[in-house]
Design an enzyme around this catalytic site. Sequence first.
Site, PDB file in Angstrom:
ATOM      1  N   LEU A  63      17.728  27.456  -6.545  1.00 21.76           N
ATOM      2  CA  LEU A  63      17.975  28.839  -6.041  1.00 21.76           C
ATOM      3  C   LEU A  63      17.942  29.892  -6.925  1.00 21.76           C
ATOM      4  O   LEU A  63      18.819  30.270  -7.510  1.00 21.76           O
ATOM      5  CB  LEU A  63      19.461  28.581  -5.292  1.00 21.76           C
ATOM      6  CG  LEU A  63      20.338  29.543  -4.339  1.00 21.76           C
ATOM      7  CD1 LEU A  63      19.313  29.742  -3.104  1.00 21.76           C
ATOM      8  CD2 LEU A  63      21.424  29.497  -4.004  1.00 21.76           C
ATOM      9  N   HIS A  64      16.727  30.530  -6.870  1.00 19.83           N
ATOM     10  CA  HIS A  64      16.379  31.305  -7.735  1.00 19.83           C
ATOM     11  C   HIS A  64      17.291  32.844  -7.784  1.00 19.83           C
ATOM     12  O   HIS A  64      17.967  33.191  -8.642  1.00 19.83           O
ATOM     13  CB  HIS A  64      15.070  31.600  -7.732  1.00 19.83           C
ATOM     14  CG  HIS A  64      14.045  30.435  -7.715  1.00 19.83           C
ATOM     15  ND1 HIS A  64      13.701  29.993  -9.078  1.00 19.83           N
ATOM     16  CD2 HIS A  64      13.272  29.864  -6.686  1.00 19.83           C
ATOM     17  CE1 HIS A  64      13.168  28.877  -8.710  1.00 19.83           C
ATOM     18  NE2 HIS A  64      12.685  28.880  -7.365  1.00 19.83           N
ATOM     19  N   ASP A  65      16.954  33.606  -6.622  1.00 19.57           N
ATOM     20  CA  ASP A  65      17.375  34.903  -6.784  1.00 19.57           C
ATOM     21  C   ASP A  65      18.798  35.312  -6.789  1.00 19.57           C
ATOM     22  O   ASP A  65      19.250  36.184  -7.500  1.00 19.57           O
ATOM     23  CB  ASP A  65      16.749  35.598  -5.415  1.00 19.57           C
ATOM     24  CG  ASP A  65      15.292  35.532  -5.620  1.00 19.57           C
ATOM     25  OD1 ASP A  65      14.655  35.682  -6.867  1.00 19.57           O
ATOM     26  OD2 ASP A  65      14.655  35.886  -4.658  1.00 19.57           O
TER      27      ASP A  65
END
Length: 313
Positions: free
Chosen positions: A242-244
């Site tokens: 879950l990057h952002d």
Amino acid sequence: MPEIRKIIIDTDPGQDDAVAIMTALASPELEILGITAVAGNVPLTLTEKNARKICELAGRPDTRVFAGAEHPMVRKLVTAENVHGKTGLDGPTLPEPTMPLQDQDAVDFIIETLKREESGAVTICALGPLTNLGLALKREPKIAPRIREIVLMGGGLFEGGNVTPAAEFNIYVDPHAAALVLASGIPTVIVPLDCTHKVLTTAKRVAAFRGLATRPGIAVAEMLEFFERFDESKYGTDGGPLHDPCVIAYLLKPDLFSGRFINVSIETVSELTLGMTVADWWGVTNKPANATYLRDVDHEALFQLLIERIGRL
Ligand code: BDR
Ligand code: CA
């Protein structure tokens, strides 16, 4: 009373962008001056629309959304429908937005806001290719020293790339903009794949979002279930990275992260390694440090924070 931090969110939603935006909207520590959309995961007409859908989902149709660059500064646009789906926000069924798109261009909005606000007051949260910011710096270089900090999701060193063996998507799409940002002298924090690959949307965590039993909570679970499929089969993990949202979590709780202040340069020439973040983690060059490069994160505490914040919506 703790300080309320003024931010601009520059983004290409994207399911993980959506969770980041919703977390920011749920956080009283942050004042979102505007959301600026850029072409990236999907073309601009979809990213700006998705940004508005997310604001409405979060019950915040008063948020100002601006459309920016339709394509990168030099290269042709590369998109990622294979990861995010045709709409960029596949998963939940969300209504067409009714809140307006602002008339002003996103790049003009960034420049005007930085000139108007007190110098050092505004933080840029960059969740997509850095085109809007690159264009703003090129058009009005005087804004650079007025930016408090840029916190961006992009790049990778130990984890390599996710779109080529060398490059991460956001930097790969517009390496020229990323190079401009890193040469600008603006205090910069990089949240790379080295960090975000530890932040996995496990079945238990997705169930916790669904268990909020609210419309935003259930929509987040549906987004993550769609979004993680691609990476689960690629990496063989329980859940995908879950990057952002890590960018917003860093603003809220920087102590969850650790890293080093190092030199990071962007490859803009080589066909083989285009968009690589050449990060001097071991200090083997004498190039001056220009970015705080985050490598580790307390992912358990980070998810607790996200679930708690989405639960407020
Ligand atoms: C980045 O690329 C996009 O697909 C995601 O939204 C994230 O910003 C990860 O490489
Ligand atoms: Ca993104």
